[in-house]
Design an enzyme around this catalytic site. Sequence first.
Site, PDB file in Angstrom:
ATOM      1  N   ASP A   1      37.522  61.430  78.983  1.00 45.05           N
ATOM      2  CA  ASP A   1      37.058  62.001  77.715  1.00 45.05           C
ATOM      3  C   ASP A   1      38.166  62.814  77.066  1.00 45.05           C
ATOM      4  O   ASP A   1      39.088  63.281  77.748  1.00 45.05           O
ATOM      5  CB  ASP A   1      35.859  62.927  77.958  1.00 45.05           C
ATOM      6  CG  ASP A   1      34.665  62.176  78.518  1.00 45.05           C
ATOM      7  OD1 ASP A   1      34.579  60.953  78.323  1.00 45.05           O
ATOM      8  OD2 ASP A   1      33.823  62.837  79.168  1.00 45.05           O
TER       9      ASP A   1
HETATM   10  N1  URA Z   1      33.230  61.520  83.739  1.00 44.33           N
HETATM   11  C1  URA Z   1      33.090  62.199  82.582  1.00 44.33           C
HETATM   12  O1  URA Z   1      32.005  62.685  82.259  1.00 44.33           O
HETATM   13  N2  URA Z   1      34.163  62.331  81.793  1.00 44.33           N
HETATM   14  C2  URA Z   1      35.378  61.835  82.110  1.00 44.33           C
HETATM   15  O2  URA Z   1      36.340  62.004  81.349  1.00 44.33           O
HETATM   16  C3  URA Z   1      35.506  61.145  83.332  1.00 44.33           C
HETATM   17  C4  URA Z   1      34.411  60.993  84.132  1.00 44.33           C
END
Ligand code: URA
Length: 250
Positions: free
Chosen positions: A104
């Site tokens: 993310d």
């Molecule tokens: N899980 C998440 O919620 N975000 C990420 O960036 C990676 C795994």
Amino acid sequence: MRLDKLVAELTGMTRSQARDVIVKGRVCVNGEVNKTTAEQVKEDSDVLTLDGKRLTFQKFVYYMLHKPAGTVSATQDKDAKTVLSLLTEEDRKRRNLFPVGRLDKDTEGLLFLTDDGMLSHKLISPKKHADKLYFAKLAREITEEDIKLFASGMKVDEELTAMPAELRRLSETEFSGFLPSGGFAAAVTLQEGKFHQVKRMFAATGNEVLYLKRMAMGGVRLDESLAPGAYRSLTEEELRTLQDSVRSEG
Ligand code: URA
């Protein structure tokens, strides 16, 4: 071509890594140590070795990036800064690099960049069981119940029933240097990578992820000496570990 440029092109190292091995005397040109990074060499006839091993053109390039928050895991984006924009222009243009899976925008940590589509595909396929280790800072402390739920393969929401995952508490000593200090922290090991998976899993237990960092993938750990935004090519050993992590059946 300059010696440092040719070493970088043959090995997939960044230009600064190539300069480093040259000045350390690890590179020979036609059997002689050559520490002159700007030396002109002939790519078609000069024989280069690194630590005594002949250098030949590498089919693929593999980088480990310490992704900083605020960058998107994409090759292009019309608004946000992409992870590829963190590479030098030369490294970015050398191959058609892309990130292996996604983190993310606000997640930090280990992200591989490569032009090896096959290995990338295997690393993100849940069937191949490559472990992804995350450190998370949470709104509340995890309970024994949460640990059991994660381990049992929980129903997260209408769309997602997660595969079994390992959850454990992290002490301040274990996470210091990786997560902001204080508060509640946990380590999660998953084999899948659905959209917002870690955040959704904690949300399903009534908790909230305040900060998330990927620490390892396929048995390769984030190099602690890489500052957020920095990157380097994988060592041969790291690449072997990654390849071995997805060699299992399935
Ligand atoms: N899980 C998440 O919620 N975000 C990420 O960036 C990676 C795994």
